[in-house]
Design a protein around this motif. Structure first.
Motif, PDB file in Angstrom:
ATOM      1  N   ALA A   1     -23.696 -12.626  -6.235  1.00 22.79           N
ATOM      2  CA  ALA A   1     -22.441 -12.296  -6.916  1.00 22.79           C
ATOM      3  C   ALA A   1     -22.036 -10.886  -6.499  1.00 22.79           C
ATOM      4  O   ALA A   1     -22.861  -9.977  -6.472  1.00 22.79           O
ATOM      5  CB  ALA A   1     -22.617 -12.381  -8.427  1.00 22.79           C
ATOM      6  N   TYR A   2     -20.766 -10.713  -6.154  1.00 26.34           N
ATOM      7  CA  TYR A   2     -20.300  -9.382  -5.755  1.00 26.34           C
ATOM      8  C   TYR A   2     -18.867  -9.187  -6.205  1.00 26.34           C
ATOM      9  O   TYR A   2     -18.173 -10.129  -6.605  1.00 26.34           O
ATOM     10  CB  TYR A   2     -20.437  -9.195  -4.234  1.00 26.34           C
ATOM     11  CG  TYR A   2     -19.339  -9.879  -3.447  1.00 26.34           C
ATOM     12  CD1 TYR A   2     -18.192  -9.191  -3.077  1.00 26.34           C
ATOM     13  CD2 TYR A   2     -19.432 -11.224  -3.108  1.00 26.34           C
ATOM     14  CE1 TYR A   2     -17.166  -9.827  -2.396  1.00 26.34           C
ATOM     15  CE2 TYR A   2     -18.420 -11.866  -2.415  1.00 26.34           C
ATOM     16  CZ  TYR A   2     -17.287 -11.155  -2.064  1.00 26.34           C
ATOM     17  OH  TYR A   2     -16.269 -11.782  -1.393  1.00 26.34           O
ATOM     18  N   LEU A   3     -18.409  -7.926  -6.150  1.00 25.25           N
ATOM     19  CA  LEU A   3     -17.054  -7.551  -6.560  1.00 25.25           C
ATOM     20  C   LEU A   3     -16.226  -7.300  -5.300  1.00 25.25           C
ATOM     21  O   LEU A   3     -16.508  -6.362  -4.544  1.00 25.25           O
ATOM     22  CB  LEU A   3     -17.128  -6.295  -7.436  1.00 25.25           C
ATOM     23  CG  LEU A   3     -15.906  -5.897  -8.248  1.00 25.25           C
ATOM     24  CD1 LEU A   3     -15.520  -6.997  -9.240  1.00 25.25           C
ATOM     25  CD2 LEU A   3     -16.183  -4.599  -9.018  1.00 25.25           C
ATOM     26  N   GLN A   4     -15.231  -8.153  -5.070  1.00 28.13           N
ATOM     27  CA  GLN A   4     -14.436  -8.070  -3.839  1.00 28.13           C
ATOM     28  C   GLN A   4     -13.731  -6.713  -3.725  1.00 28.13           C
ATOM     29  O   GLN A   4     -13.178  -6.201  -4.683  1.00 28.13           O
ATOM     30  CB  GLN A   4     -13.392  -9.203  -3.828  1.00 28.13           C
ATOM     31  CG  GLN A   4     -12.456  -9.211  -2.625  1.00 28.13           C
ATOM     32  CD  GLN A   4     -13.094  -9.755  -1.357  1.00 28.13           C
ATOM     33  OE1 GLN A   4     -14.267 -10.085  -1.332  1.00 28.13           O
ATOM     34  NE2 GLN A   4     -12.311  -9.859  -0.292  1.00 28.13           N
TER      35      GLN A   4
ATOM     36  N   VAL B   1     -21.059  -6.268  -9.875  1.00 30.94           N
ATOM     37  CA  VAL B   1     -21.179  -7.356 -10.844  1.00 30.94           C
ATOM     38  C   VAL B   1     -22.438  -7.182 -11.677  1.00 30.94           C
ATOM     39  O   VAL B   1     -23.480  -6.747 -11.175  1.00 30.94           O
ATOM     40  CB  VAL B   1     -21.235  -8.719 -10.112  1.00 30.94           C
ATOM     41  CG1 VAL B   1     -21.395  -9.866 -11.099  1.00 30.94           C
ATOM     42  CG2 VAL B   1     -19.973  -8.910  -9.284  1.00 30.94           C
ATOM     43  N   HIS B   2     -22.347  -7.516 -12.947  1.00 28.92           N
ATOM     44  CA  HIS B   2     -23.516  -7.506 -13.830  1.00 28.92           C
ATOM     45  C   HIS B   2     -23.968  -8.937 -14.086  1.00 28.92           C
ATOM     46  O   HIS B   2     -23.201  -9.877 -13.950  1.00 28.92           O
ATOM     47  CB  HIS B   2     -23.170  -6.849 -15.167  1.00 28.92           C
ATOM     48  CG  HIS B   2     -22.829  -5.410 -15.039  1.00 28.92           C
ATOM     49  ND1 HIS B   2     -22.223  -4.685 -16.035  1.00 28.92           N
ATOM     50  CD2 HIS B   2     -23.006  -4.531 -14.018  1.00 28.92           C
ATOM     51  CE1 HIS B   2     -22.055  -3.440 -15.634  1.00 28.92           C
ATOM     52  NE2 HIS B   2     -22.519  -3.327 -14.410  1.00 28.92           N
ATOM     53  N   GLY B   3     -25.230  -9.098 -14.476  1.00 29.22           N
ATOM     54  CA  GLY B   3     -25.729 -10.414 -14.865  1.00 29.22           C
ATOM     55  C   GLY B   3     -26.245 -11.209 -13.690  1.00 29.22           C
ATOM     56  O   GLY B   3     -26.623 -10.662 -12.658  1.00 29.22           O
ATOM     57  N   ALA B   4     -26.249 -12.539 -13.841  1.00 32.01           N
ATOM     58  CA  ALA B   4     -26.857 -13.439 -12.858  1.00 32.01           C
ATOM     59  C   ALA B   4     -26.268 -13.226 -11.473  1.00 32.01           C
ATOM     60  O   ALA B   4     -25.059 -13.225 -11.296  1.00 32.01           O
ATOM     61  CB  ALA B   4     -26.654 -14.889 -13.292  1.00 32.01           C
TER      62      ALA B   4
END
Length: 187
Positions: A33-36, A152-155
């Motif tokens: 998971a990442y932040l674009q 991103v936080h979490g899974a």
């Protein structure tokens, strides 16, 4: 929802080199998971994913300039064996964090002689064309905290831990799979 600036993207991926050898993969584990648009992953992969939607599968090849950069021979240096105080055994392939003029860098030992150790500060994937197979699992809005922290936080993303040490921007950073994460990104 399309992938665009500040959207959270959750994806499965497999990374191969030119020879078809798998270098990294999320298969059998958590998706990434990442932040674009926040430098969480290499620029070439961000560009390829822009405008895509959940459920899409794509194959993309990324040139070194848009991945981990081209190899720089000046980053290969012989240093005195004495610089490795407290390390009894040094062998090629070992990695160390070294302080340089631009801050801490990860260096890989490439050769060991009696009095000198040759280290390479290039990223292990520098100079390589990267071949990704990606399946986009989810695209969502980021939370205000995720936007503030730039990840991103979490899974599949970043996990805050009470024992975590903060780095310069006041947020601890912990990277998942090495694939595609741009460890040289600026905060």
């Amino acid at each position: 929802m399309k992938i665009s600036q500040d959207k959270v993207v959750v994806m499965h991926y497999t990374l191969k080199n030119d020879a078809g050898v798998v270098l990294d993969s999320s298969a059998g584990g958590e998706p990434l998971a990442y932040l674009q648009g926040n430098g969480n992953i290499i620029p070439g992969l961000e560009s390829a994913l822009e405008g895509r939607t959940a459920g899409e599968k794509l194959k993309v090849s990324i040139q070194p300039a848009d991945g981990y950069g081209v190899r720089e021979e000046k980053l290969v240096q012989a240093v005195p064996r004495a610089a490795f105080k407290g390390v009894d055994q040094i062998a090629p392939g070992m990695q160390f964090h070294a302080q340089g003029p631009e801050g801490a860098r990860l260096v890989t030992v490439t050769k060991v002689d009696k009095d000198t150790v040759t280290v390479d500060a290039n990223h292990p994937l520098a100079g390589q064309t990267l071949h990704f197979e990606v399946e986009i699992a989810e695209v969502r809005e980021a939370s205000s905290e995720e936007l503030e922290h730039g990840h991103v936080h979490g899974a599949g993303g970043h996990h805050h831990d009470e024992h975590e040490h903060d780095d310069d921007d006041g947020h601890g950073h912990e990277h998942g799979p090495d694939c595609g994460h741009d460890h040289g990104h600026k905060h």
